[in-house]
Structures are given as C-alpha cells and as structure tokens.
Design a protein around this motif. Structure first.
Motif, mmCIF file in Angstrom:
data_model
loop_
_atom_site.group_PDB
_atom_site.id
_atom_site.type_symbol
_atom_site.label_atom_id
_atom_site.label_comp_id
_atom_site.label_asym_id
_atom_site.label_seq_id
_atom_site.Cartn_x
_atom_site.Cartn_y
_atom_site.Cartn_z
ATOM 1 N N TRP A 1 1.203 -0.868 0.519
ATOM 2 C CA TRP A 1 -0.154 -0.044 -0.306
ATOM 3 C C TRP A 1 0.683 1.469 -0.048
ATOM 4 C CZ3 TRP A 1 -5.563 -0.459 1.085
ATOM 5 C CH2 TRP A 1 -6.421 0.478 1.403
ATOM 6 N N ALA B 1 -13.868 -1.361 0.462
ATOM 7 C CA ALA B 1 -13.706 -1.182 -0.598
ATOM 8 C C ALA B 1 -14.574 -0.067 -1.553
ATOM 9 C CB ALA B 1 -14.629 -2.357 -1.456
ATOM 10 N N PRO B 2 -15.223 0.768 -2.038
ATOM 11 C CA PRO B 2 -14.583 -0.423 -3.220
ATOM 12 C C PRO B 2 -12.999 -0.531 -3.802
ATOM 13 C CG PRO B 2 -15.675 1.673 -3.926
ATOM 14 C CD PRO B 2 -15.629 1.498 -2.493
ATOM 15 N N SER B 3 -12.595 -0.992 -4.812
ATOM 16 C CA SER B 3 -11.484 -1.296 -5.396
ATOM 17 C C SER B 3 -11.242 -0.403 -5.720
ATOM 18 C CB SER B 3 -11.580 -2.585 -6.171
ATOM 19 O OG SER B 3 -11.595 -3.651 -5.754
ATOM 20 N N LYS B 4 -12.307 0.959 -6.319
ATOM 21 C CA LYS B 4 -11.332 1.402 -7.498
ATOM 22 C C LYS B 4 -10.937 2.706 -6.218
ATOM 23 C CE LYS B 4 -12.681 5.103 -10.369
ATOM 24 N NZ LYS B 4 -14.062 5.590 -11.508
ATOM 25 N N GLY C 1 -7.574 2.005 -4.771
ATOM 26 C CA GLY C 1 -6.757 1.734 -5.308
ATOM 27 C C GLY C 1 -6.266 3.368 -5.717
ATOM 28 N N VAL D 1 -3.201 -3.329 -4.881
ATOM 29 C CA VAL D 1 -4.763 -4.622 -4.872
ATOM 30 C C VAL D 1 -6.453 -4.603 -5.326
ATOM 31 C CG1 VAL D 1 -3.729 -7.092 -4.481
ATOM 32 C CG2 VAL D 1 -5.064 -6.039 -2.447
ATOM 33 N N GLY D 2 -6.993 -4.991 -5.768
ATOM 34 C CA GLY D 2 -8.723 -5.024 -5.508
ATOM 35 C C GLY D 2 -8.851 -5.279 -4.476
ATOM 36 N N LEU D 3 -9.946 -5.009 -3.899
ATOM 37 C CA LEU D 3 -10.913 -5.409 -2.549
ATOM 38 C C LEU D 3 -12.335 -6.723 -2.733
ATOM 39 C CD1 LEU D 3 -8.967 -3.320 -0.416
ATOM 40 C CD2 LEU D 3 -8.278 -5.675 -0.136
ATOM 41 N N TRP D 4 -12.265 -6.814 -4.005
ATOM 42 C CA TRP D 4 -13.457 -8.068 -4.625
ATOM 43 C C TRP D 4 -13.472 -9.276 -3.550
ATOM 44 C CZ3 TRP D 4 -11.581 -11.260 -6.696
ATOM 45 C CH2 TRP D 4 -10.294 -11.136 -7.195
ATOM 46 N N MET E 1 -9.590 -12.874 -2.641
ATOM 47 C CA MET E 1 -8.996 -12.174 -2.013
ATOM 48 C C MET E 1 -8.595 -12.329 -0.157
ATOM 49 S SD MET E 1 -7.983 -10.107 -3.948
ATOM 50 C CE MET E 1 -7.134 -9.339 -3.051
ATOM 51 N N ASP F 1 -17.836 -7.066 -5.821
ATOM 52 C CA ASP F 1 -16.639 -5.531 -5.489
ATOM 53 C C ASP F 1 -17.909 -4.665 -4.776
ATOM 54 O OD1 ASP F 1 -15.107 -3.951 -5.172
ATOM 55 O OD2 ASP F 1 -14.410 -3.425 -7.287
#
Length: 780
Positions: A84, A468-471, A474, A480-483, A542, A629
């Motif tokens: 991160w 989340a959301p991944s966007k 990010g 990483v994405g968190l879906w 994940m 997500d």
C-alpha cells in the motif's frame, strides 16, 4: 427465516472435526522425503553479519543443507514488499527499506533470520543450528519511537533519513486551526497505544515441495489469503511463475490479521525445497512467534479536541507517531493512515479534523494489522478524549456523547469516510438500560462504604469494514483490488458446492455460508459444502480480513446463487410447462404458483446435466460464478459500558458488569456473531489490562514467552451482556455490516475509562496492571 436459514442459531458444522481432533492443519501435513527447517536468528537488534561458518553443522548426520541470506540474494529471490503506497505531505513516496527473507549483511531486529538448517528431523535441524557460528558486529540500537526520531539517532535504513517512513496528513489544517481559535474549551491528551503480540492458537507453519518433473511448487501455509500469497510470491518475490505455484491454506487455527502477510519463512521453504530437491517443513515455536509474527498497535499520540460553549465538538487535532518496527510489512503503511485517521470522527459530528501521522522505523519486530487494524487505535483515542472532556467540562459522559452524535445519514466526515446509516442513540440507550446506568451512583456509594473504588466507563465505537470499493482503495494507494469471488456448483444429484475466495480461520464460514444457500434454495445445510483455501480448486479471491467475509464474500455467493436460481427456474418452467415468472422456490422445490405442480431441486439439477430436455439454446450444467465489489465500506457501530471495582490497596481490577450493544446490520447466525464479539472483547480487555510487547533499550524483547507476556485467562474477564440494535447496511443486498473486530475495537476504552473513573485520576496508560494502577492511585 428457515430452521437453518438466515437468522437461525445453527451450531457450527465444522466444529465436529475440530473438537474431535480431526482438523487438518499445516503441521499435520506429511510428505515423502520431507525435511525440516530450523532458522538461525540474530540475538542482536542491530548488527552486521560478518561471517557465517556452517562447516561443523554440515558434517553432522542427517543435515541436508545450511543455506544463507547471501545465497538467497545470489538466486535473485526478491525482497519482501509493502502493498500500500503512502505519500508524505511534501509529495514524496514512503521510504521502504529493503527486507530480504534472510539477512545477507545487516540484521535489524532480534529474531531476524540469517541462515537456515535443513535436516532429516526437527531435532537434528535444531541441534545442527547450534553448530553454525555467526560472527556479528553490533551496531547502535533505537528500540522505541522517541529514540528513533532524536537528532543524530542511529539509522536503520539508508533510504529513510531520520528513520522516518513517511509524514502523512489528512484533513483541513487551516479550517481546524480556525475552529480551535474560536473554541470555548480545549481538551488535550497524550496517549500511548501499547504494542501487542497476536498469539493465534496455531503458530505459523509452512510445508513446501518442488516437483522437478513438472517444475511446479506446492506450498501449504497458515494463510488468511492464499491467492494473494501466490500472487505476491510469484510477481514480486521471484519464487515461481504463478501457474507453477499452488498455495493451500487448510484448517487455520486463528489469525487476527497476523496471517495475512507473506513472511520470510514461507519464501525460504519454497526456495529451499528446490535447492535441496526435497520437501521442507517449518513450524514456528512460541518464542519464534513472539519474535517474528507481525506485532500490532504501538502508537504515541498527542490529541486536542475543541468545544464550543454548548459543549459541541468543533475540531480535533491529532499527531501520531506510528512504530513500524524494523521493516514495512505487507499492509503496515495503511494501518495508521487510511485505517486509523479516517475513523477519527468516531460517532460524532466533528466539523473539522486534522491528523498527522509519522511512520518510524525502530529495531523491533515489524508491525502490521492486528484485529481491528487502526480502528482500535482511533476508537481508543476518540473515546478517551470524550471521557476526559466530560470530566473537564463537568458533564455526564453519556450525555456529552449523545449531544454530539451524528443523527442524519448519509454523513460525510472531514476525513474521507461517508457513513451510510446508523442509529447511535439506539445502541447507547440499549447499553445504558442493560447496565442500569441511572443506578450507578448508588452502587458507587455502596462500594465506597465497603472500601472499594467503583467506576463506570463508556465507549461508543465505529469501524469501517469491507475495505472497498477497489477503485476507491486503489486511488488511496492499495496495490490490489478488494472485491471477492464465488462459484456455486449444483451437482447432478442436487448437492451443492460453494467455492469461495474468502478463507475461514475460526469465523464459521462453513456454517454461515451454507445457511445462505439453505435460505435461498430451501435445502438442509448438510447438503452444502464450502470449499476454500486452495488456489488449484478455487477461483482467485482476496481472502479474509477486515470483517469482510459476510459483507463482501457472502454477497459474492449471493450473486452467484441468484444466477443459479435464474437458470434453474428456466429449466423447471420448461419441465412443468409453465411460465418462468410463475416459478417460486420453496423447501427445496420449484413450484408453479397457485397449483400443485412442482419439481424438486435434484430433478432440476439432473435435467441440467443429462441435457435431454432443456430449453432451446441453453447450455448443459448448473453452476455459476460471480465477483462482487462493494460500493462503500460498511460501518458497524455500538456502545460498550464497563462497570468495575478497584482495590486501592493492591491496584487489582475486578469486573462487575460489561454490556455490549452492537449494530452489525443483519445477522446470519446470531450465535456465531456472539462468539465473535466475545473473542474480540477478550482481546480488547487483554490490551487494556494485561498485554504489552516490551523491548529494553538494547532492542531485546523482554516479553517473548507466556511467562512474561500476560494473555487474558477465563478469570480475568467477566461474563458479557450482549444485545443488538439493527440498521441494515444499504451498501450490500444482505444488509450486513460485519462483526469480527468490533469487540477488540470498543472494549479497551471502556475499561480504561471505568478504571480512571474509579480511582479519580485520568492519567493512566494501557495495560492497567495492578502495579500501574496502584502507583497511579498513590502518586502525589
């Protein structure tokens, strides 16, 4: 709600194998030709590795190899990473010092590995390690934040001048200063959030094997997220191509965050299995766990809270020094920033907040997420401040909180978070009623007449779960994405397999996830199996952390089962010569509304696989997958109130009552939720009263065994009075918020607030041991 569906108090189906000794943990794995690893670890907190002489060890019977950090570097195995990215207030990136899996040149904390012995048995490896001679040149040590930030302090990493990882800020500093300039009252506190060792029941373990014919690796590991482990091992550590590495996390005996990360031992075991041509097993002992498992907390903070003449909060200033230990761990950078500072509004309407977080390297074990991960630190700070403010302003602590609660939702805080829903007054009301808050003054007077000091402490916590959301994450630096992912397979005879990217290490997924299927399809949970923890069986997922398994993982399962239902209804309608719109699912059957026509799930499944009579254009089979997500974090919240007595002569604390009123949204299995809350409360109380990972000035850990590190026992904690208020989370279709970390987040402040109320002195740090409480009582 069915007998086994959503809301039912179903006994955990997985417990049969656990309580009968049939669980299968990593240390139970036995492979043909297996060898055993024993790591040679530095006894010094900071030193140069001058020479390693393994000649005597290699002559011992049963010794297969002695491998060093330099060989690891020569084979181009990558350094451990932090996933991160955090940017300092001046725009510069965080300063990440190189962390090799075994140190080739410099060790930076006691317990860091410099070499590993591989032998035919565990005892042979341990004995041979005693024959390896390591020549060290000791270097100056900084063992705490205050020492590390002093001018001229010894430097741990050339990349990090002044031992500073980053200097990060959030909030509007000018607007916060303006709020303080107009304040009628300002409350100031210095707070320390003590360092903790995670101590899951099962120590970390790894079994690695390399297949020379297939050029393929297999790793059995105690991981909370095996797919992420495979990703990092392949993409960053250069261990193996992703498609040539299988990671299996079988039964895992607790994690609390400490098993999220990829540690040096897993890397070395994989590398050594190829070097030696034989499987390699390593299992931590308790001393190694204290020395090397990622620690938690360890904040030093100055905070100020501004109030207007009506006792409304107008601003909050926070400056925190976060101890990272010797290296940056996988998610360590996010814990004191986006998982801590973004929750500093608590349950309160605070117009202006400004926080500065300075990450610091020290010659101690690396620090990362531990149950709650930033949220306990934030809640403790805010709730100690609120209690102190009530005393300074001479108002009732509960009423001061109530006067400042957020009551309109959604609510945008000044520190990123947008709370979607909640009813903080309901939780406070429930807790105050359960503990008879109004009757406390009489009980306090009665205790005083009997020579005891009685106190009551309130803690109103909020946390952010799901992450989340991944966007969004990010954009904040997450790597990483968190879906989460899921696949639901209906077998030809109607039994169901659910493949989930979540991972269970004590949460009861095999029961809870099956309850959702039971609720949707009307079948017994005995006909549902949950598959997880194997990268060769389960689609990429994940894992489990941050109380995300139900809110994110279970919602992914719901999305997949909805697709299964849609296809199954088409098959049933075709078989029953009815309209798809008229098909309903009841008690394991697909029925035509208003008629007695029905077809059981096993017959629908069989039709899907025989494919003799499917609707035109339909593919055979009955399985579906989904990725989910979330649109926002979830925000569990609640009120904890602790009543206790303190013996002024000994400083010993005794609990009278402890009530917890939580809002977790919809509860899938209330019994499992209560178990999660119990465990979290015990960990929060443990931090408040007993637990502290301590280092001396030379960086030597002085609490590296259960003789020195005090874990809470049954007689250290009270019986808990639990209740639930409910506001459904609008961010996921199940209305779930998450429950796994709440107890650890809210409990500590309630306990310390109660003790300080009892003794009449506010300056008390954790852990509030009898000695510390006694000294505080009798201090001038």
């Amino acid at each position: 709600m069915g007998v086994e569906g959503i809301g039912a108090r179903v006994v955990r189906k997985e417990d049969k194998r656990f309580i009968t000794g049939k669980g299968r943990y990593v240390d139970d794995i036995k492979l043909l030709g297996m060898t055993y690893a024993h790591f040679i670890r530095s006894p010094h907190a900071h030193a140069k590795v001058k020479k390693i002489d393994s000649s005597a060890a290699l002559k011992l019977p049963g010794v297969v190899a002695v491998l060093t950090g330099q060989e690891l570097v020569d084979d181009k195995v990558g350094n451990l990473i932090c996933g991160w990215a955090i940017t300092s207030k001046d725009g510069s990136p965080m300063k990440m010092g190189a962390w090799p899996a075994m140190a080739p040149e410099t060790v930076r904390f006691v317990g860091q590995a410099v070499a590993v012995v591989i032998a035919d048995s565990k005892n042979l490896a341990r004995d041979a390690a005693e024959a390896v001679v390591v020549d060290y040149e000791e270097l100056p040590v900084v063992a705490d934040v205050h020492s590390a930030i002093k001018a001229g302090a010894p430097q741990l990493h050339p990349e990090a001048p002044g031992n500073q990882v980053y200097d990060w800020v959030i909030g509007d500093e000018a607007a916060t200063d303006a709020a303080f300039a107009k304040a009628a009252n300002v409350v100031k506190m210095d707070l320390t959030n003590n360092r903790l060792a995670p101590n899951p029941m099962e120590p970390r373990s790894a079994v690695a094997s390399y297949d020379t014919a297939e050029e393929h690796y297999t790793l059995y590991t105690t991981s909370q997220n095996p797919h992420v482990a495979r990703l990092v091992l392949s993409a960053f550590y250069n261990i193996a191509p992703e498609h040539k590495l299988r990671v299996i996390a079988p039964d895992v005996g607790g994690g609390f965050g400490s098993k999220i990360y990829i540690y040096p031992e897993e890397m070395v075991a994989l590398w050594a299995s190829k070097k030696t041509g034989r499987p390699v097993k390593w299992t931590s002992d308790r001393t190694e766990a204290f020395l090397t498992d990622a620690h938690g907390r360890d904040h030093v903070t100055h905070a100020e809270m501004a109030f207007d003449a009506n006792n409304k909060i107008t601003g909050l200033k926070v400056k925190t020094y976060a101890n990272f230990g010797a290296y940056m761990s996988l998610f360590s950078s996010a814990v004191p920033t986006y998982l801590y500072a973004t929750l500093l509004s608590g349950q309160y309407n605070i117009p202006q907040i400004h926080a500065e977080v300075i990450g610091v390297y020290t010659n101690t074990t690396p620090v990362d997420a531990y149950r709650g991960a930033g949220r306990p630190e934030a809640s403790y700070l805010v709730e100690r401040m609120m209690e102190t403010a009530a005393r300074q302003l001479k108002v009732d602590p509960a009423q001061l909180r109530r006067n400042n609660f957020i009551t309109q939702f959604p609510h945008q805080t000044p520190v990123i978070m947008a709370y979607d829903t909640g009813d903080f007054n309901a939780s406070l009301d429930a807790a105050m009623k359960a503990i008879d808050y109004a009757g406390f003054p009489a009980r306090k007077a009665h205790a005083k007449a009997n020579g005891k000091l009685r106190g009551i402490g309130v803690s109103c916590y909020i946390e952010a779960c799901g992450i989340a959301p991944s966007k969004a994450v990010g954009s904040l630096g997450a790597g990483v994405g968190l879906w989460e992912s899921a696949e639901v397979r209906v077998n030809p005879v109607g039994t169901i397999e659910v493949l989930t990217g979540s991972h269970s290490h004590g949460q009861g997924h095999e029961t809870v996830f099956a309850q959702l299927i039971s609720d949707r399809l009307g079948i017994p949970i005995s006909q549902v199996s949950i598959v997880h923890g194997d990268t060769d069986k389960v689609q990429f997922g994940m894992g489990t952390y941050g109380s995300r398994s139900a809110a994110v993982g279970l919602t992914a399962i719901l999305k997949a089962v909805e697709k299964v239902e849609t296809k199954a209804k088409k098959i049933a309608a075709h078989a029953l010569e009815a309209s798809e719109a008229d098909i309903v699912i009841e008690n394991g059957e697909f029925k035509v509304t208003g008629t007695d026509k029905a077809i059981a799930l096993p017959m629908v499944a069989l039709a899907a696989y025989t494919a003799h009579n499917l609707p035109d254009g339909m593919e055979p089979g009955l399985k579906e997958s989904a990725f989910y997500d979330p649109s926002n974090f979830t925000f569990p919240a609640g009120t904890y109130i602790c009543e206790l007595e303190v013996d002024a002569g000994t400083g010993k604390t005794s609990f009278v009552n402890f009530v917890a009123a939580d809002d977790f949204g919809r509860l899938i299995n209330p019994m499992i939720v209560e178990g999660q809350v119990h465990g979290g409360l015990v960990q929060g109380i443990g931090q408040a009263l007993l637990e502290h990972a301590i280092y001396d000035a030379n960086g030597q850990p002085v609490t590296a065994s259960f003789m020195d590190y005090a874990m809470p026992r049954a007689d250290d904690v009270p019986s808990f009075n639990l209740s639930h208020t409910t506001t459904l989370c609008p961010g996921n279709p199940l209305g779930i918020k998450g429950c796994g970390e709440a107890g650890a987040i809210g409990a500590s402040a309630a306990v310390i607030n109660a003790i300080t109320d009892a003794i009449g002195k506010n300056n008390l740090e954790m852990p509030a041991t009898p000695d510390r409480v006694w000294r505080t009582i009798h201090a001038a």
